[in-house]
Design a protein around this motif. Sequence first.
Motif, mmCIF file in Angstrom:
data_model
loop_
_atom_site.group_PDB
_atom_site.id
_atom_site.type_symbol
_atom_site.label_atom_id
_atom_site.label_comp_id
_atom_site.label_asym_id
_atom_site.label_seq_id
_atom_site.Cartn_x
_atom_site.Cartn_y
_atom_site.Cartn_z
ATOM 1 N N PRO A 185 0.801 -1.232 0.000
ATOM 2 C CA PRO A 185 0.000 0.000 0.000
ATOM 3 C C PRO A 185 0.830 1.277 0.000
ATOM 4 O O PRO A 185 0.310 2.358 -0.285
ATOM 5 N N LEU A 186 2.130 1.167 0.326
ATOM 6 C CA LEU A 186 3.012 2.331 0.358
ATOM 7 C C LEU A 186 3.895 2.438 -0.875
ATOM 8 O O LEU A 186 4.541 3.474 -1.080
ATOM 9 N N PHE A 187 3.948 1.381 -1.691
ATOM 10 C CA PHE A 187 4.901 1.323 -2.800
ATOM 11 C C PHE A 187 4.243 1.848 -4.066
ATOM 12 O O PHE A 187 3.354 1.209 -4.636
ATOM 13 N N VAL A 188 4.676 3.030 -4.510
ATOM 14 C CA VAL A 188 4.071 3.698 -5.658
ATOM 15 C C VAL A 188 4.864 3.371 -6.920
ATOM 16 O O VAL A 188 6.090 3.564 -6.972
ATOM 17 N N LEU A 189 4.157 2.882 -7.920
ATOM 18 C CA LEU A 189 4.760 2.538 -9.199
ATOM 19 C C LEU A 189 4.907 3.780 -10.067
ATOM 20 O O LEU A 189 4.302 4.824 -9.783
ATOM 21 N N PRO A 190 5.678 3.700 -11.153
ATOM 22 C CA PRO A 190 5.847 4.866 -12.025
ATOM 23 C C PRO A 190 4.539 5.425 -12.581
ATOM 24 O O PRO A 190 4.466 6.622 -12.886
ATOM 25 N N ASP A 191 3.495 4.597 -12.701
ATOM 26 C CA ASP A 191 2.220 5.100 -13.233
ATOM 27 C C ASP A 191 1.342 5.745 -12.166
ATOM 28 O O ASP A 191 0.219 6.178 -12.450
ATOM 29 N N GLY A 192 1.830 5.816 -10.921
ATOM 30 C CA GLY A 192 1.100 6.494 -9.856
ATOM 31 C C GLY A 192 0.261 5.597 -8.979
ATOM 32 O O GLY A 192 -0.196 6.026 -7.917
ATOM 33 N N ARG A 193 0.050 4.361 -9.394
ATOM 34 C CA ARG A 193 -0.693 3.416 -8.555
ATOM 35 C C ARG A 193 0.243 2.771 -7.550
ATOM 36 O O ARG A 193 1.445 2.666 -7.792
ATOM 37 N N THR A 194 -0.329 2.321 -6.439
ATOM 38 C CA THR A 194 0.466 1.529 -5.514
ATOM 39 C C THR A 194 0.394 0.063 -5.924
ATOM 40 O O THR A 194 -0.514 -0.347 -6.669
ATOM 41 N N ALA A 195 1.323 -0.725 -5.405
ATOM 42 C CA ALA A 195 1.302 -2.169 -5.696
ATOM 43 C C ALA A 195 0.031 -2.810 -5.166
ATOM 44 O O ALA A 195 -0.417 -3.837 -5.700
ATOM 45 N N ALA A 196 -0.576 -2.220 -4.135
ATOM 46 C CA ALA A 196 -1.816 -2.765 -3.582
ATOM 47 C C ALA A 196 -3.037 -2.400 -4.412
ATOM 48 O O ALA A 196 -4.135 -2.883 -4.135
ATOM 49 N N GLU A 197 -2.861 -1.550 -5.414
ATOM 50 C CA GLU A 197 -3.966 -1.195 -6.305
ATOM 51 C C GLU A 197 -3.951 -2.004 -7.596
ATOM 52 O O GLU A 197 -4.824 -1.829 -8.448
ATOM 53 N N LEU A 198 -2.982 -2.901 -7.735
ATOM 54 C CA LEU A 198 -2.910 -3.752 -8.919
ATOM 55 C C LEU A 198 -3.784 -4.985 -8.741
ATOM 56 O O LEU A 198 -3.894 -5.522 -7.635
ATOM 57 N N GLU A 199 -4.354 -5.452 -9.847
ATOM 58 C CA GLU A 199 -5.025 -6.744 -9.828
ATOM 59 C C GLU A 199 -3.950 -7.839 -9.771
ATOM 60 O O GLU A 199 -2.819 -7.632 -10.236
ATOM 61 N N PRO A 200 -4.289 -8.998 -9.195
ATOM 62 C CA PRO A 200 -3.273 -10.039 -9.019
ATOM 63 C C PRO A 200 -2.491 -10.397 -10.289
ATOM 64 O O PRO A 200 -1.260 -10.504 -10.246
ATOM 65 N N ARG A 201 -3.178 -10.563 -11.403
ATOM 66 C CA ARG A 201 -2.457 -10.946 -12.624
ATOM 67 C C ARG A 201 -1.526 -9.837 -13.090
ATOM 68 O O ARG A 201 -0.442 -10.092 -13.608
ATOM 69 N N GLU A 202 -1.968 -8.593 -12.914
ATOM 70 C CA GLU A 202 -1.132 -7.470 -13.297
ATOM 71 C C GLU A 202 0.097 -7.398 -12.402
ATOM 72 O O GLU A 202 1.212 -7.136 -12.875
ATOM 73 N N LYS A 203 -0.085 -7.638 -11.124
ATOM 74 C CA LYS A 203 1.047 -7.631 -10.210
ATOM 75 C C LYS A 203 2.032 -8.740 -10.553
ATOM 76 O O LYS A 203 3.249 -8.532 -10.533
ATOM 77 N N ASP A 204 1.524 -9.932 -10.883
ATOM 78 C CA ASP A 204 2.411 -11.034 -11.251
ATOM 79 C C ASP A 204 3.280 -10.665 -12.447
ATOM 80 O O ASP A 204 4.454 -11.045 -12.524
ATOM 81 N N ALA A 205 2.702 -9.915 -13.396
ATOM 82 C CA ALA A 205 3.437 -9.543 -14.602
ATOM 83 C C ALA A 205 4.513 -8.501 -14.327
ATOM 84 O O ALA A 205 5.536 -8.450 -15.021
#
Length: 222
Positions: A185-205
């Motif tokens: 929930p604290l880790f912000v990706l380059p696109d502005g979303r956090t890792a906790a805002e990704l869907e599972p398959r997207e996170k796996d990728a």
Amino acid sequence: MRWLLATTSPHKLAELRAVLGDLAAGWDTIATLDAATAESLVDPVEDADTFEGNAVLKARGYAEQTGRTVVADDSGIEVDAIGGRPGVRSARYSGVRGSRDRVDPANNAKLLDELAGVPLSRRGARYVCVLAVHPAPGSADHAAPGPTTLTVRGELEGRILLPSEAADPARPAAGRGSNGFGYDPLFVLPDGRTAAELEPREKDALSHRGAAARSLLGRLNR
């Protein structure tokens, strides 16, 4: 061939199964350290100061105890502004013990406290995952890396969110997003979303764990 996927984290297990389940078509079985199996094993002491070192300790220790080829993981988060901490201490950063419902919020709160006053431009961080494979003792399996443990590393670059970016600024350690675990929930990706805002398959990728798993399969399938 039968390999043992050694982790006591159900979240890591789910992620590794999702990635390796698709990529490891040539593996007959990916077994896990379930409760019944774990009761008869002694957890290797993770006292190395690198992710590689701890992953090797786990893989070798479980291989020697089970007689199986073992895949083990060590992972965590490195934050630039605080010298790469929490690093190998990511899971126990706050010193709080118990369920993830207690440990994760405590770790996240400590990390934000450590970064108090650090501007966005200096909040760079990365997730790191190292997978280690140690072959079954005496194994002649051509896919095993031999008597020396094989390690692969995956990373995911991002930054740590500012308290003002949390869904509820009054509870910054909760960050944003309801998926994932740990520091997600604290880790912000380059696109502005956090890792906790990704869907599972997207996170796996995208994830460090997915990158390490794909690297591992590439090494073993050469």
